[in-house]
Structures are given as C-alpha cells and as structure tokens.
Design a protein around this motif. Sequence first.
Motif, PDB file in Angstrom:
ATOM      1  N   UNK A   6       0.831  -1.205   0.000  1.00 26.70           N
ATOM      2  CA  UNK A   6       0.000   0.000   0.000  1.00 26.70           C
ATOM      3  C   UNK A   6       0.863   1.252   0.000  1.00 26.70           C
ATOM      4  N   UNK A   7       1.942   1.213   0.792  1.00 29.91           N
ATOM      5  CA  UNK A   7       2.809   2.387   0.873  1.00 29.91           C
ATOM      6  C   UNK A   7       3.535   2.622  -0.447  1.00 29.91           C
ATOM      7  N   UNK A   8       3.873   1.522  -1.135  1.00 29.72           N
ATOM      8  CA  UNK A   8       4.497   1.671  -2.449  1.00 29.72           C
ATOM      9  C   UNK A   8       3.518   2.346  -3.393  1.00 29.72           C
ATOM     10  N   UNK A   9       2.254   1.960  -3.308  1.00 35.46           N
ATOM     11  CA  UNK A   9       1.232   2.528  -4.179  1.00 35.46           C
ATOM     12  C   UNK A   9       1.043   4.014  -3.877  1.00 35.46           C
ATOM     13  N   UNK A  10       1.169   4.419  -2.597  1.00 37.69           N
ATOM     14  CA  UNK A  10       1.100   5.841  -2.252  1.00 37.69           C
ATOM     15  C   UNK A  10       2.091   6.636  -3.080  1.00 37.69           C
ATOM     16  N   UNK A  11       3.318   6.097  -3.185  1.00 33.45           N
ATOM     17  CA  UNK A  11       4.344   6.799  -3.949  1.00 33.45           C
ATOM     18  C   UNK A  11       4.008   6.798  -5.430  1.00 33.45           C
ATOM     19  N   UNK A  12       3.352   5.728  -5.884  1.00 33.24           N
ATOM     20  CA  UNK A  12       2.947   5.653  -7.283  1.00 33.24           C
ATOM     21  C   UNK A  12       1.973   6.785  -7.606  1.00 33.24           C
ATOM     22  N   UNK A  13       1.021   7.035  -6.698  1.00 31.19           N
ATOM     23  CA  UNK A  13       0.051   8.111  -6.935  1.00 31.19           C
ATOM     24  C   UNK A  13       0.725   9.484  -6.919  1.00 31.19           C
ATOM     25  N   UNK A  14       1.664   9.668  -6.008  1.00 35.74           N
ATOM     26  CA  UNK A  14       2.406  10.932  -5.940  1.00 35.74           C
ATOM     27  C   UNK A  14       3.199  11.138  -7.232  1.00 35.74           C
ATOM     28  N   UNK A  15       3.775  10.045  -7.716  1.00 35.86           N
ATOM     29  CA  UNK A  15       4.544  10.087  -8.959  1.00 35.86           C
ATOM     30  C   UNK A  15       3.655  10.539 -10.126  1.00 35.86           C
ATOM     31  N   UNK A  16       2.470   9.960 -10.205  1.00 31.94           N
ATOM     32  CA  UNK A  16       1.549  10.330 -11.285  1.00 31.94           C
ATOM     33  C   UNK A  16       1.154  11.804 -11.185  1.00 31.94           C
ATOM     34  N   UNK A  17       0.900  12.249  -9.947  1.00 32.85           N
ATOM     35  CA  UNK A  17       0.455  13.634  -9.732  1.00 32.85           C
ATOM     36  C   UNK A  17       1.533  14.639 -10.133  1.00 32.85           C
ATOM     37  N   UNK A  18       2.789  14.269  -9.910  1.00 33.58           N
ATOM     38  CA  UNK A  18       3.903  15.209 -10.182  1.00 33.58           C
ATOM     39  C   UNK A  18       4.682  14.809 -11.434  1.00 33.58           C
ATOM     40  N   UNK A  19       4.027  14.127 -12.340  1.00 38.50           N
ATOM     41  CA  UNK A  19       4.711  13.648 -13.548  1.00 38.50           C
ATOM     42  C   UNK A  19       5.320  14.803 -14.348  1.00 38.50           C
ATOM     43  N   UNK A  20       4.701  15.988 -14.245  1.00 40.37           N
ATOM     44  CA  UNK A  20       5.177  17.128 -15.034  1.00 40.37           C
ATOM     45  C   UNK A  20       6.581  17.575 -14.634  1.00 40.37           C
ATOM     46  N   UNK A  21       7.037  17.201 -13.433  1.00 39.51           N
ATOM     47  CA  UNK A  21       8.367  17.630 -12.979  1.00 39.51           C
ATOM     48  C   UNK A  21       9.473  17.113 -13.897  1.00 39.51           C
ATOM     49  N   UNK A  22       9.375  15.841 -14.275  1.00 35.95           N
ATOM     50  CA  UNK A  22      10.398  15.246 -15.146  1.00 35.95           C
ATOM     51  C   UNK A  22      10.380  15.885 -16.528  1.00 35.95           C
ATOM     52  N   UNK A  23       9.159  16.211 -17.012  1.00 31.94           N
ATOM     53  CA  UNK A  23       9.040  16.848 -18.333  1.00 31.94           C
ATOM     54  C   UNK A  23       9.652  18.247 -18.293  1.00 31.94           C
ATOM     55  N   UNK A  24       9.363  18.975 -17.217  1.00 34.17           N
ATOM     56  CA  UNK A  24       9.945  20.320 -17.081  1.00 34.17           C
ATOM     57  C   UNK A  24      11.463  20.225 -16.949  1.00 34.17           C
ATOM     58  N   UNK A  25      11.926  19.243 -16.191  1.00 35.58           N
ATOM     59  CA  UNK A  25      13.370  19.103 -15.988  1.00 35.58           C
ATOM     60  C   UNK A  25      14.083  18.833 -17.310  1.00 35.58           C
ATOM     61  N   UNK A  26      13.563  17.872 -18.089  1.00 40.23           N
ATOM     62  CA  UNK A  26      14.239  17.547 -19.357  1.00 40.23           C
ATOM     63  C   UNK A  26      14.186  18.733 -20.318  1.00 40.23           C
ATOM     64  N   UNK A  27      13.064  19.483 -20.322  1.00 41.78           N
ATOM     65  CA  UNK A  27      12.947  20.656 -21.202  1.00 41.78           C
ATOM     66  C   UNK A  27      13.951  21.725 -20.764  1.00 41.78           C
ATOM     67  N   UNK A  28      14.014  21.953 -19.468  1.00 46.74           N
ATOM     68  CA  UNK A  28      14.984  22.919 -18.913  1.00 46.74           C
ATOM     69  C   UNK A  28      16.416  22.492 -19.256  1.00 46.74           C
ATOM     70  N   UNK A  29      16.677  21.190 -19.107  1.00 46.60           N
ATOM     71  CA  UNK A  29      18.027  20.665 -19.357  1.00 46.60           C
ATOM     72  C   UNK A  29      18.407  20.882 -20.827  1.00 46.60           C
ATOM     73  N   UNK A  30      17.454  20.594 -21.716  1.00 46.46           N
ATOM     74  CA  UNK A  30      17.733  20.766 -23.145  1.00 46.46           C
ATOM     75  C   UNK A  30      17.955  22.248 -23.479  1.00 46.46           C
ATOM     76  N   UNK A  31      17.057  23.115 -22.990  1.00 45.47           N
ATOM     77  CA  UNK A  31      17.193  24.550 -23.301  1.00 45.47           C
ATOM     78  C   UNK A  31      18.500  25.106 -22.736  1.00 45.47           C
TER      79      UNK A  31
END
Lengths: 194, 206
Positions: A6-31
């Motif tokens: 259950x606790x692992x799944x908690x992190x899974x939901x948090x991951x889904x909610x903040x998925x945009x962080x990785x997209x912003x990071x890679x875009x920032x890294x590329x720019x």
Amino acid sequence: MAEARERTIDYFELWQEKMFLGEEFLTWLWLCSEIDSGFAADGGPKVEIWFENSLKLQSGQGPSKRSVTCQNAGKENGTEWPEAFTAVMKNKKVMNGRLRIKSEEREWSLALPADTLCPKSAKLMAGAEFKDDEDGKLSKVGALLDRVVYYTELTGTIEALLSMFLKLRLSPEWASEELPRLRAWVARWTREEG
Amino acid sequence: MGFVKGGATLTRYRIFEEPEAGLTDEFISERLTANAFVDIEETSEESSQGWVQFFDHLEATFPPEAFHFHPIVAFSLRLDERKLPNKILNRYMAIAEARFIAEIGKKPNAAKKRDMKDALRLDLLKRSLLDTQLFEVIWLLENNEVWLGATGERNRSLFEESWLRTFGLGLRLLVPVTVGLEVLEKPARTRLMALKEPSFFGADDE
C-alpha cells in the motif's frame, strides 16, 4: 507485506500527480544545454550536456495528447533543433531524448525518459579504467563492481542536475528570471525559424 | 544488454524498511532460496518465476558467495513462459475431432471435447519452446538502493511483486518527485508537495 505494498502505491500516486516535474526538468536541461556552456551543481564538477539524434516532445495527457519527434537538423541554420523550438513554443515539453553527459573524465551516452529519469541503454564512451586481476584479466565480479561505480556516478550526476533544477523551480527566481530567460530564447529561435 | 556487458538500462528504488532481525547474508539467502526459480523444462507448466544466481542463470541455490559481492548484493529474476496461441490449439483440436468422428462415427459431446482440449493443451505445451526472460537486480547495501536492469510498467510490476513476496521490504520508486523529497531541505519539500501547476516554456502561453 500488504502494508508495504500500500505504501508503495502511495508513492505511485504521488509520482503520477507530479509527472510534469520530469518533463519540465528535461525541457529545462535541453534549453540550458543550448544556451549555457555547462552546469555546475552545488559546487560539484562542471557537467556538459548535449542532446544527440532526436527529441520527443509532447503536450497534454490521455486523448488530448499530442507528440512530435524532432531530428537533429545540424547547425546549418544556427540551431540543431528548429522543429523542437517550435514545439516548445506550442507548449510541448521534452518527454525523451538521447543525450551525452560529460563530467570530469567520464562521458556517457544514454536515453533519458522524463517520467522516471532512469537511464536507458547507458554506455560509458570515455573515462573507463578497467582494473585487471592478477592473471591480467578482468574478473567477472571486478567488472560488475567497476560498472556499479560508474553507474552510481551517472545516477549521482543526474540526481545533482535534478536537485539544481528543483531548487530553482521552487524559488521565486524561477518565475522572475529563469522562465523569462528560457522563453526569450525559445521565442528568438522560433521567430528566426519562422 | 545488462550491467556487465553492453549498455545498461536501470530502474532505481529505495528500500524504506529493514528486516526485523537485521539484514544478514542468512536472511537474504533464506528468502532467495524460498522463492528460487523452479525449472519447468520437462513439464507442461505454462510459466515459472523465481530468483537465480547473477552469474549463473541455471543455478538457483544461494550461498553468500553467489550473491554477496561487497558492497553489493546481486541476483536475477528469471521468468520462463510457454505460449500456446489459441489459433494453434484450435487447429489441433479440429484434427482431433475429425479423428474422433472417423473412429467412433459421431461427434464428441461437450464433456468429451473439454477432455480432449485439456489433453491437447498439455501435450502441446510440453512440446513448445520456453521463452526465458532475465531481470538483473543490484542491491547497493550502503544506501538501501536497488537497481532493476529493466524499465516499463510490466517489468516493474513483475519485479516489485517478487521482491515484496521474497523480502517483505517496501520499495519506493526513485523518480523525479521522490528524488526531490530526498535531496531538498524541508521548506523546499513543502513547496514541492504543494506544487500543482506546470510551467510552460512557450513565450505566448498563460
């Protein structure tokens, strides 16, 4: 065990909610790799980044998802990524890219997906020093331990870059300085391309 | 492709629980042995999943020297599967039915057809080749980190379920947000948890 699951799944939901962080990071890294000469995270060694063959960019989620894969066009027109700048102008973000990371004597080639930032097909291109055992051959355990050291360095470098991005992203300077700087760069190349 | 040869692909986890009796070679050996891979080569089983040695995927015994290479522990998850497409099963079933009619002079009833199909399935499964997949696992003991040599939701689920069944220790996937919660100071962590709105890099958004 059920509790752990259950606790692992908690992190899974948090991951889904903040998925945009990785997209912003890679875009920032590329720019930033296009604008700046390198990264120096928290007083660590200078890290050079450059993206290689292709960039996948995407906007939206689910049925409204739109993605585009941009090829490196060479530097003939001043930028290697004219289509990618146009895609970013249309609010797409980098979802995946193949890049090189150079830190001190090590140089890596790897694919980096935005959702996990876990390296894929990571190869050490330079800086490897394989130690031979007494017979002059690299033992299989020695080879494994050597590579664990190298992969630890690679994941540590990615983590340091992510930490640098997150500190900036969560600071007032993100909206007042960094985002306007990056937007101006995107607008410049989009206008010149257009 | 793997941790020793070629380019490596890895998914990172943090272990956020410890065994009650402490982490020892005996604990790891006992748990790996209890969930070791069982060979199904000479059977008609459809699949088998379990742990094998890192450097010998045919060996499913776990003395410490086979998995503890200080400062890491390494082993592999092996999954063997036989796949029998319905199309092939149905083709063989049609042949079997035709033979039955030729011998008995009438069509098999529903119960007989079910028995024939079960027997055919077992026979065909035993004759079909096994597909073997291996997932390398590296456990970095000093920082409670685990690397899975694979990516993708299916592979992650397969590994996570096997890990939890074997060790009972909770895993946290190391992805941007969970890494952020580890590396940031408390005020920034609070801001990270509160962050809901993505930024856009296009000049004419918002």
